[in-house]
Design a protein around this motif. Structure first.
Motif, mmCIF file in Angstrom:
data_model
loop_
_atom_site.group_PDB
_atom_site.id
_atom_site.type_symbol
_atom_site.label_atom_id
_atom_site.label_comp_id
_atom_site.label_asym_id
_atom_site.label_seq_id
_atom_site.Cartn_x
_atom_site.Cartn_y
_atom_site.Cartn_z
ATOM 1 N N SER A 50 28.575 50.498 60.390
ATOM 2 C CA SER A 50 28.944 49.479 61.375
ATOM 3 C C SER A 50 27.794 49.235 62.347
ATOM 4 N N LEU A 51 27.047 50.294 62.691
ATOM 5 C CA LEU A 51 25.879 50.162 63.566
ATOM 6 C C LEU A 51 24.829 49.270 62.919
ATOM 7 N N ILE A 52 24.549 49.516 61.646
ATOM 8 C CA ILE A 52 23.541 48.713 60.939
ATOM 9 C C ILE A 52 23.971 47.254 60.901
ATOM 10 N N ASP A 53 25.254 47.038 60.680
ATOM 11 C CA ASP A 53 25.778 45.672 60.654
ATOM 12 C C ASP A 53 25.582 45.002 62.013
ATOM 13 N N SER A 54 25.826 45.745 63.091
ATOM 14 C CA SER A 54 25.658 45.188 64.438
ATOM 15 C C SER A 54 24.193 44.895 64.747
ATOM 16 N N MET A 55 23.299 45.749 64.254
ATOM 17 C CA MET A 55 21.873 45.502 64.451
ATOM 18 C C MET A 55 21.449 44.224 63.728
ATOM 19 N N ALA A 56 21.990 44.054 62.521
ATOM 20 C CA ALA A 56 21.715 42.813 61.784
ATOM 21 C C ALA A 56 22.306 41.618 62.521
ATOM 22 N N ASP A 57 23.457 41.839 63.177
ATOM 23 C CA ASP A 57 24.098 40.765 63.946
ATOM 24 C C ASP A 57 23.187 40.245 65.054
ATOM 25 N N ILE A 58 22.463 41.150 65.704
ATOM 26 C CA ILE A 58 21.578 40.733 66.791
ATOM 27 C C ILE A 58 20.555 39.730 66.280
ATOM 28 N N PHE A 59 19.922 40.088 65.155
ATOM 29 C CA PHE A 59 18.912 39.207 64.595
ATOM 30 C C PHE A 59 19.545 37.921 64.071
ATOM 31 N N ALA A 60 20.679 38.073 63.341
ATOM 32 C CA ALA A 60 21.326 36.906 62.749
ATOM 33 C C ALA A 60 21.854 35.963 63.826
ATOM 34 N N SER A 61 22.454 36.530 64.879
ATOM 35 C CA SER A 61 22.986 35.693 65.955
ATOM 36 C C SER A 61 21.858 35.008 66.728
ATOM 37 N N SER A 62 20.721 35.691 66.836
ATOM 38 C CA SER A 62 19.565 35.076 67.486
ATOM 39 C C SER A 62 19.070 33.888 66.664
ATOM 40 N N ILE A 63 19.067 34.069 65.342
ATOM 41 C CA ILE A 63 18.683 32.965 64.462
ATOM 42 C C ILE A 63 19.671 31.817 64.613
ATOM 43 N N VAL A 121 34.635 39.925 59.243
ATOM 44 C CA VAL A 121 34.408 41.110 58.402
ATOM 45 C C VAL A 121 34.360 42.357 59.283
ATOM 46 N N ASP A 122 33.724 42.224 60.450
ATOM 47 C CA ASP A 122 33.629 43.359 61.372
ATOM 48 C C ASP A 122 35.000 43.864 61.795
ATOM 49 N N VAL A 123 35.951 42.958 61.952
ATOM 50 C CA VAL A 123 37.311 43.376 62.316
ATOM 51 C C VAL A 123 37.884 44.291 61.242
ATOM 52 N N MET A 124 37.742 43.873 59.982
ATOM 53 C CA MET A 124 38.242 44.681 58.874
ATOM 54 C C MET A 124 37.538 46.035 58.815
ATOM 55 N N THR A 125 36.227 46.009 58.997
ATOM 56 C CA THR A 125 35.485 47.274 58.931
ATOM 57 C C THR A 125 35.820 48.179 60.118
ATOM 58 N N ASN A 126 35.988 47.597 61.291
ATOM 59 C CA ASN A 126 36.349 48.405 62.455
ATOM 60 C C ASN A 126 37.696 49.079 62.266
ATOM 61 N N LEU A 127 38.657 48.328 61.719
ATOM 62 C CA LEU A 127 39.977 48.908 61.456
ATOM 63 C C LEU A 127 39.884 50.045 60.434
ATOM 64 N N ALA A 128 39.094 49.804 59.383
ATOM 65 C CA ALA A 128 38.928 50.828 58.345
ATOM 66 C C ALA A 128 38.267 52.080 58.917
#
Length: 306
Positions: free
Chosen positions: A47-60, A161-168
């Motif tokens: 989930s951390l890696i996904d959030s790190m990717a989110d920073i870059f992706a959201s910046s894009i 997707v993050d919601v599903m992963t957070n719940l899991a």
């Protein structure tokens, strides 16, 4: 409200949504970094890696939304809306990369299990992450519906997707805490990674469809034909072509009118057709070619391959 004011309002909404997305990504990355180091959980690490990717992706996404909001120019007369599709394609690549990394780490841990400790702290972080993500998704979906922005929609799908992963992950931490089944953590991480890869494929497919000028859905095409044919002077419509310019629809078609009409009258009727279409699709770009009804010509409709 004028069309210009509507466009400015839409641009402001999109930019607010992208700023909120970047801010949340940074906050969640810091929190999950603490939780991943503190607990040693691979699921939280995924989930951390996904959030790190989110920073870059959201910046894009933020840059793409700013760029796509630029007015049409001499060099880009259709505007810059497709920048959002490029943004979505880049996001898909990051999502896929995150999924492959976590999947690889998960397979390694199946052969070399690692202990998970202090799951309580991890649970607190993941619950906060879940609630914050749900709030952001609700806002993004509102903005995407109002603006038709593919970039915002892509960001929203990613956070869904993050919601599903957070719940899991929350469920995983509870099971590990109660029963000590550390293999569940690895299994959850692998499942999360697989879902990330599937979501990346869907996102990329939609972005590619826009970049390659795929036709809009049959519901949109049907609505265009209904609006045109609802006018009493419309004798027919053919060679309808539609595409998405990045949240802005474009329609091109031949309008069949009475062949005895003078050019000025045909022009006025065509303007009325455009006005009615803009009532349903406010930002649409429309190109209409007038044809005399019954005119025999080779049509695009008959040359297209299904």
């Amino acid at each position: 409200m004028s069309l210009t004011e509507k466009n400015l309002q839409i641009d402001k909404l999109k930019q607010t949504a992208t700023i909120a997305s970047v801010a949340l990504s940074v906050m969640l990355t810091v929190m999950k970094l603490f939780a991943a180091v503190y607990t040693g959980s691979l699921a939280i690490l995924s989930s951390l890696i996904d959030s790190m990717a989110d920073i870059f992706a959201s910046s894009i996404t933020f840059v793409a939304v700013k760029f796509s909001s630029l007015p049409a120019s001499y060099g880009h007369r259709y505007g810059f809306g497709k920048a959002e599709a490029i943004s979505a394609l880049v996001q898909a690549a990051f999502i896929a990369g995150s999924g492959v990394f976590v999947l690889y780490d998960g397979i390694c841990r199946l052969f070399s299990p690692a202990p998970i400790e202090k799951t309580g702290a991890g649970l607190v972080v993941m619950v906060i992450s879940l609630l914050a993500t749900l709030f952001l998704i609700a806002f993004q979906k509102y903005v995407a519906k109002k603006t038709g922005s593919l970039a915002i929609e892509a960001d929203s799908e990613h956070y869904s997707v993050d919601v599903m992963t957070n719940l899991a992950i929350i469920l995983t931490l509870i099971l590990v805490s109660l029963f000590g089944f550390t293999w569940i953590d690895t299994l959850t991480a692998c499942l999360v990674a697989s879902y990330l890869l599937f979501n990346a494929y869907k996102l990329a497919a939609k972005a590619v469809a826009i970049l390659t000028d795929a036709e809009l859905g049959p519901d949109v095409r049907k609505k265009v034909c209904e609006i045109v044919m609802a006018l009493p002077f419309s004798k027919g419509i053919h060679d309808l072509r539609t595409r998405d310019l990045g949240g802005v629809y474009m329609f091109e078609f031949h309008l069949e009118l009475d062949g005895d009409l003078p050019l000025s009258a045909a022009h006025e009727l065509t303007e009325l057709v455009e006005d009615n279409l803009h009532d349903e699709f406010p930002q649409a770009q429309i190109i209409i070619h007038q044809d005399p009804a019954g005119h025999d010509e080779e049509r695009l409709d008959s040359r297209l391959v299904k």
